[in-house]
Write a protein that holds these residues in place. Structure first.
Motif, PDB file in Angstrom:
ATOM      1  N   ASP A  60       0.815  -1.223   0.000  1.00 53.72           N
ATOM      2  CA  ASP A  60       0.000   0.000   0.000  1.00 53.72           C
ATOM      3  C   ASP A  60       0.844   1.266   0.000  1.00 53.72           C
ATOM      4  O   ASP A  60       0.556   2.212  -0.738  1.00 53.72           O
ATOM      5  CB  ASP A  60      -0.919   0.023   1.227  1.00 53.72           C
ATOM      6  CG  ASP A  60      -2.092  -0.922   1.018  1.00 53.72           C
ATOM      7  OD1 ASP A  60      -2.267  -1.382  -0.137  1.00 53.72           O
ATOM      8  OD2 ASP A  60      -2.796  -1.224   2.003  1.00 53.72           O
ATOM      9  N   TRP A  61       1.901   1.285   0.856  1.00 53.11           N
ATOM     10  CA  TRP A  61       2.689   2.522   0.963  1.00 53.11           C
ATOM     11  C   TRP A  61       3.301   2.902  -0.389  1.00 53.11           C
ATOM     12  O   TRP A  61       3.353   4.080  -0.753  1.00 53.11           O
ATOM     13  CB  TRP A  61       3.781   2.407   2.039  1.00 53.11           C
ATOM     14  CG  TRP A  61       4.940   1.508   1.657  1.00 53.11           C
ATOM     15  CD1 TRP A  61       5.087   0.193   1.950  1.00 53.11           C
ATOM     16  CD2 TRP A  61       6.112   1.875   0.885  1.00 53.11           C
ATOM     17  NE1 TRP A  61       6.253  -0.307   1.411  1.00 53.11           N
ATOM     18  CE2 TRP A  61       6.908   0.721   0.761  1.00 53.11           C
ATOM     19  CE3 TRP A  61       6.564   3.052   0.291  1.00 53.11           C
ATOM     20  CZ2 TRP A  61       8.127   0.704   0.075  1.00 53.11           C
ATOM     21  CZ3 TRP A  61       7.780   3.032  -0.395  1.00 53.11           C
ATOM     22  CH2 TRP A  61       8.539   1.876  -0.496  1.00 53.11           C
ATOM     23  N   ALA A  62       3.707   1.881  -1.148  1.00 47.85           N
ATOM     24  CA  ALA A  62       4.358   2.156  -2.435  1.00 47.85           C
ATOM     25  C   ALA A  62       3.319   2.651  -3.446  1.00 47.85           C
ATOM     26  O   ALA A  62       3.570   3.619  -4.189  1.00 47.85           O
ATOM     27  CB  ALA A  62       5.049   0.889  -2.944  1.00 47.85           C
ATOM     28  N   GLN A  63       2.153   2.011  -3.456  1.00 48.21           N
ATOM     29  CA  GLN A  63       1.101   2.468  -4.382  1.00 48.21           C
ATOM     30  C   GLN A  63       0.711   3.901  -4.074  1.00 48.21           C
ATOM     31  O   GLN A  63       0.531   4.724  -4.968  1.00 48.21           O
ATOM     32  CB  GLN A  63      -0.131   1.577  -4.253  1.00 48.21           C
ATOM     33  CG  GLN A  63       0.072   0.199  -4.828  1.00 48.21           C
ATOM     34  CD  GLN A  63      -1.239  -0.543  -4.988  1.00 48.21           C
ATOM     35  OE1 GLN A  63      -2.146  -0.070  -5.644  1.00 48.21           O
ATOM     36  NE2 GLN A  63      -1.328  -1.708  -4.368  1.00 48.21           N
ATOM     37  N   LYS A  64       0.584   4.175  -2.751  1.00 51.06           N
ATOM     38  CA  LYS A  64       0.133   5.504  -2.323  1.00 51.06           C
ATOM     39  C   LYS A  64       1.127   6.583  -2.758  1.00 51.06           C
ATOM     40  O   LYS A  64       0.747   7.611  -3.326  1.00 51.06           O
ATOM     41  CB  LYS A  64      -0.002   5.505  -0.797  1.00 51.06           C
ATOM     42  CG  LYS A  64      -1.354   6.016  -0.337  1.00 51.06           C
ATOM     43  CD  LYS A  64      -1.418   6.052   1.160  1.00 51.06           C
ATOM     44  CE  LYS A  64      -2.428   5.042   1.661  1.00 51.06           C
ATOM     45  NZ  LYS A  64      -2.349   4.746   3.061  1.00 51.06           N
ATOM     46  N   THR A  65       2.403   6.345  -2.497  1.00 52.10           N
ATOM     47  CA  THR A  65       3.391   7.383  -2.798  1.00 52.10           C
ATOM     48  C   THR A  65       3.546   7.554  -4.320  1.00 52.10           C
ATOM     49  O   THR A  65       3.714   8.674  -4.815  1.00 52.10           O
ATOM     50  CB  THR A  65       4.743   7.099  -2.079  1.00 52.10           C
ATOM     51  OG1 THR A  65       5.571   8.239  -2.185  1.00 52.10           O
ATOM     52  CG2 THR A  65       5.479   5.901  -2.638  1.00 52.10           C
ATOM     53  N   LEU A  66       3.451   6.469  -5.068  1.00 52.87           N
ATOM     54  CA  LEU A  66       3.544   6.596  -6.535  1.00 52.87           C
ATOM     55  C   LEU A  66       2.339   7.343  -7.089  1.00 52.87           C
ATOM     56  O   LEU A  66       2.451   8.168  -7.989  1.00 52.87           O
ATOM     57  CB  LEU A  66       3.681   5.208  -7.181  1.00 52.87           C
ATOM     58  CG  LEU A  66       5.040   4.535  -6.962  1.00 52.87           C
ATOM     59  CD1 LEU A  66       5.003   3.057  -7.353  1.00 52.87           C
ATOM     60  CD2 LEU A  66       6.157   5.255  -7.740  1.00 52.87           C
ATOM     61  N   LYS A  67       1.183   7.055  -6.516  1.00 52.20           N
ATOM     62  CA  LYS A  67      -0.047   7.727  -6.957  1.00 52.20           C
ATOM     63  C   LYS A  67       0.050   9.228  -6.672  1.00 52.20           C
ATOM     64  O   LYS A  67      -0.302  10.059  -7.522  1.00 52.20           O
ATOM     65  CB  LYS A  67      -1.235   7.098  -6.213  1.00 52.20           C
ATOM     66  CG  LYS A  67      -2.583   7.575  -6.611  1.00 52.20           C
ATOM     67  CD  LYS A  67      -3.376   6.422  -7.264  1.00 52.20           C
ATOM     68  CE  LYS A  67      -4.528   6.917  -8.086  1.00 52.20           C
ATOM     69  NZ  LYS A  67      -4.333   6.997  -9.487  1.00 52.20           N
ATOM     70  N   ALA A  68       0.556   9.550  -5.478  1.00 52.90           N
ATOM     71  CA  ALA A  68       0.649  10.962  -5.089  1.00 52.90           C
ATOM     72  C   ALA A  68       1.549  11.753  -6.043  1.00 52.90           C
ATOM     73  O   ALA A  68       1.435  12.975  -6.143  1.00 52.90           O
ATOM     74  CB  ALA A  68       1.174  11.066  -3.651  1.00 52.90           C
ATOM     75  N   HIS A  69       2.453  11.046  -6.720  1.00 52.45           N
ATOM     76  CA  HIS A  69       3.397  11.745  -7.619  1.00 52.45           C
ATOM     77  C   HIS A  69       3.126  11.460  -9.095  1.00 52.45           C
ATOM     78  O   HIS A  69       3.952  11.792  -9.944  1.00 52.45           O
ATOM     79  CB  HIS A  69       4.835  11.361  -7.247  1.00 52.45           C
ATOM     80  CG  HIS A  69       5.238  11.931  -5.922  1.00 52.45           C
ATOM     81  ND1 HIS A  69       5.846  13.148  -5.789  1.00 52.45           N
ATOM     82  CD2 HIS A  69       5.061  11.456  -4.666  1.00 52.45           C
ATOM     83  CE1 HIS A  69       6.046  13.399  -4.502  1.00 52.45           C
ATOM     84  NE2 HIS A  69       5.586  12.389  -3.802  1.00 52.45           N
ATOM     85  N   GLU A  70       1.953  10.885  -9.354  1.00 57.35           N
ATOM     86  CA  GLU A  70       1.655  10.481 -10.734  1.00 57.35           C
ATOM     87  C   GLU A  70       1.623  11.662 -11.701  1.00 57.35           C
ATOM     88  O   GLU A  70       1.995  11.534 -12.858  1.00 57.35           O
ATOM     89  CB  GLU A  70       0.331   9.731 -10.766  1.00 57.35           C
ATOM     90  CG  GLU A  70       0.170   8.890 -12.016  1.00 57.35           C
ATOM     91  CD  GLU A  70      -0.878   7.817 -11.847  1.00 57.35           C
ATOM     92  OE1 GLU A  70      -0.502   6.693 -11.506  1.00 57.35           O
ATOM     93  OE2 GLU A  70      -2.074   8.126 -12.006  1.00 57.35           O
ATOM     94  N   ARG A  71       1.173  12.814 -11.185  1.00 58.08           N
ATOM     95  CA  ARG A  71       1.050  13.977 -12.082  1.00 58.08           C
ATOM     96  C   ARG A  71       2.295  14.852 -12.076  1.00 58.08           C
ATOM     97  O   ARG A  71       2.302  15.919 -12.702  1.00 58.08           O
ATOM     98  CB  ARG A  71      -0.179  14.799 -11.681  1.00 58.08           C
ATOM     99  CG  ARG A  71      -1.454  14.106 -12.060  1.00 58.08           C
ATOM    100  CD  ARG A  71      -2.668  14.776 -11.468  1.00 58.08           C
ATOM    101  NE  ARG A  71      -3.829  13.936 -11.686  1.00 58.08           N
ATOM    102  CZ  ARG A  71      -4.551  13.935 -12.802  1.00 58.08           C
ATOM    103  NH1 ARG A  71      -4.254  14.744 -13.777  1.00 58.08           N
ATOM    104  NH2 ARG A  71      -5.576  13.135 -12.931  1.00 58.08           N
TER     105      ARG A  71
END
Ligand SMILES: Cc1cc2nc3c(=O)[nH]c(=O)nc-3n(C[C@H](O)[C@H](O)[C@H](O)COP(=O)(O)OP(=O)(O)OC[C@H]3O[C@@H](n4cnc5c(N)ncnc54)[C@H](O)[C@@H]3O)c2cc1C
Length: 493
Positions: A357-368
């Motif tokens: 989860d932590w990895a998905q969350k941080t990648l999502k937060a920086h997707e844009r």
């Protein structure tokens, strides 16, 4: 066939269907799909023991399809060379070896069924990755005879635990408690030793007419033989020779000549500091058990020397030399971590949303986040980026069909940085490796891609654009740490 005793540990065997065995069958059939070798092969050992227990001949089918997405001159040549070695080795054993190479997509359809129709039972390999699990499960559902899959992948059987390990450290702690008994249960080096089996009278009628077996010329994998197959000819053969003979020679030279410097040399891209065995392990031309045996012999070690559990520390548990311990940490801990994930999470080990989860969350937060360099898959494939070191890594993969571990780490991190999203980066890593790398399409491929995206790792600070808390790597740092000038010169596209 429950009535026949087997020396292959029960934890390594699994029934794939409910169909009964047939004592009145003509032979035992071993369908070799992943452990493509005659030595130290638990599935072959099990099949030999069943044949002996039933006093039946043994038939071994090793087949090669053409109708899968990545079939190319490169992969075909490597596998065909392995089949040539197997044909020569089985010729000295009491077994009938059938090497079938599909001439056109779908031509092999029905061959397994035709052989299984006359078999007492079918034994196959339990490999947890790529299309193989689905292929064996579908075949077992169709066949009207017992099918058993045997796990010869690692030193620690995949099903000896239900746990899915999320870090190398947690697996190391576990192995330090649980691995010891399995080290005394290695597969027989020669599964036929002291075994006499009846000769096969005949194959099912019409079989060889409908599915002609590969000629010796085809197994030589000459350019003309490869050109005649409907496979991707744009991915040419790698220099590396496939098969057990070449793999065993590489294993012996590594252990005798390079193991002692493994710790110092393994991360230097310009040195041949590692074993280079991953393609042979992937196609099963070499057994991991034989690699372990070779290290044990070189170190004059015995299982009684094993130290007590030391809290999962990399060094000091085996009580071997430091380079041998470092090598076994890759060969066992890291390799089997990958097999653990692929075997226990068959439906999603390859999916982006299987990331912690932590990895998905941080990648999502920086997707844009803005991406200063954005490349297409095609540009990556052609190694047309602004980064010469990355281009060289891609060049090594394309030319040699294998590339260096440290460069793989950097290669993946840059694909993450240069792709429109992390999920797209995953797709690109998979696509490029499936196409060019001999050792791709393996559980260790997926543990590698997902390591790039945060699996088996922890959050790192400070947060960076695109990466967020995912570990970052740069080509400049790599060039500062290691000599790479000659590497870039050698592999520049
Ligand atoms: C992005 C990325 C992609 C990767 N793709 C693959 C792949 O497709 N196939 C593959 O086998 N490995 C893959 N790896 C893991 C590793 O890079 C290779 O196993 C290793 O470089 C193979 O070279 P070698 O045989 O000389 O290794 P050695 O250092 O000699 O190690 C011996 C064996 O241990 C195993 N091993 C070593 N390092 C690792 C590791 N980090 N993770 C899992 N097993 C390991 C391999 O089976 C290897 O053959 C990948 C790593 C990354 C970061």
């Amino acid at each position: 066939m429950a009535s026949v005793a087997s020396t292959v540990p029960a934890v390594r065997r699994r029934r794939l269907n409910e169909a009964p065995g047939r004592k009145e069958g003509d032979y035992v059939l071993y369908w070799m799909t992943a452990a493509r070798r005659t030595r130290s092969n638990f599935a072959l050992q099990h099949a030999v023991e069943l044949a002996r227990g039933l006093s039946k001949p043994l038939v071994v089918l090793e087949a090669l399809r053409v109708g899968y997405a990545d079939a190319s001159d490169r992969l075909h040549r490597f596998v065909l060379q392995g089949m040539a070695d197997n044909r020569a080795r089985f010729a000295r054993k009491p077994a009938t070896y059938l090497a079938y190479v599909e001439p056109s997509p779908g031509a092999g359809k029905g061959l397994l069924e035709a052989l299984a129709a006359k078999a007492c039972c079918v034994v196959t390999d339990d490999f947890p990755c790529y299309f193989l699990p689905k292929m064996t499960a579908a075949a077992a559902a169709r066949l009207e005879v017992a099918v058993e899959a045997v796990d010869g992948n690692g030193l620690y059987p995949m099903r000896a635990t239900e746990r899915v390990f999320t870090t190398a450290h947690s697996l190391r702690v576990h192995l330090q408690k649980e691995l010891k008994p399995h080290l005394s249960e290695l597969p027989a080096e020669d599964p036929f030793k002291g075994v006499k089996l009846p000769a096969l009278e005949s194959l099912p009628r019409g079989l060889e007419r409908e599915w002609p077996m590969a000629s010796d010329a085809l197994l030589e994998a000459t350019p003309a033989a490869l050109a005649a197959l409907p496979i991707d000819h744009t991915v040419g053969p790698a220099v590396l020779q496939g098969g057990s003979e070449a793999g065993e020679a590489r294993m012996a030279s590594f252990v005798a000549e390079r193991l002692a410097r493994y710790e110092e040399d393994r991360s230097e891209p310009e040195l041949e500091g590692t074993s280079g065995l991953s393609p042979y392990l992937h196609f099963g031309h070499v057994a991991v058990h034989d690699v372990f045996r070779a290290v044990v012999k070189q170190e004059a070690w015995s299982v009684e020397s094993l130290g007590p559990s030391n809290g999962g520390s990399k060094a000091g548990w085996w009580k071997m030399s430091a380079p041998a311990e470092a090598f076994l940490d890759e060969l066992i801990t890291w390799r089997e971590l990958a097999y653990n994930m692929a075997s226990h999470r068959p439906d999603d080990y390859f999916r982006f949303d299987s990331l912690p989860d932590w990895a998905q969350k941080t990648l999502k937060a920086h997707e844009r986040d803005e991406r200063p360099h954005l490349y297409t898959l095609d540009e990556l494939d052609q190694a047309k980026t602004h980064d010469p070191l990355w281009n060289a890594a891609m060049g090594q993969m394309k030319r040699d069909g294998w590339f260096h571990n440290y460069m793989r780490m950097l290669w993946g991190k840059k694909i993450l940085e240069w792709s429109p999203s992390a999920a797209e980066a995953l797709t690109r890593m998979e696509r490029l490796m499936n196409r060019y790398s001999l050792d791709g399409r393996n559980p260790c491929s997926y543990s590698g891609y997902f390591w790039v995206l945060g699996r088996y790792d922890r959050p790192w600070g400070p947060e960076r654009p695109i990466f967020g808390a995912i570990r970052y790597m740069s080509s400049d740092n790599t060039a500062r740490k290691f000599s790479v000038k000659k590497y870039v010169e050698k592999y520049a596209p």
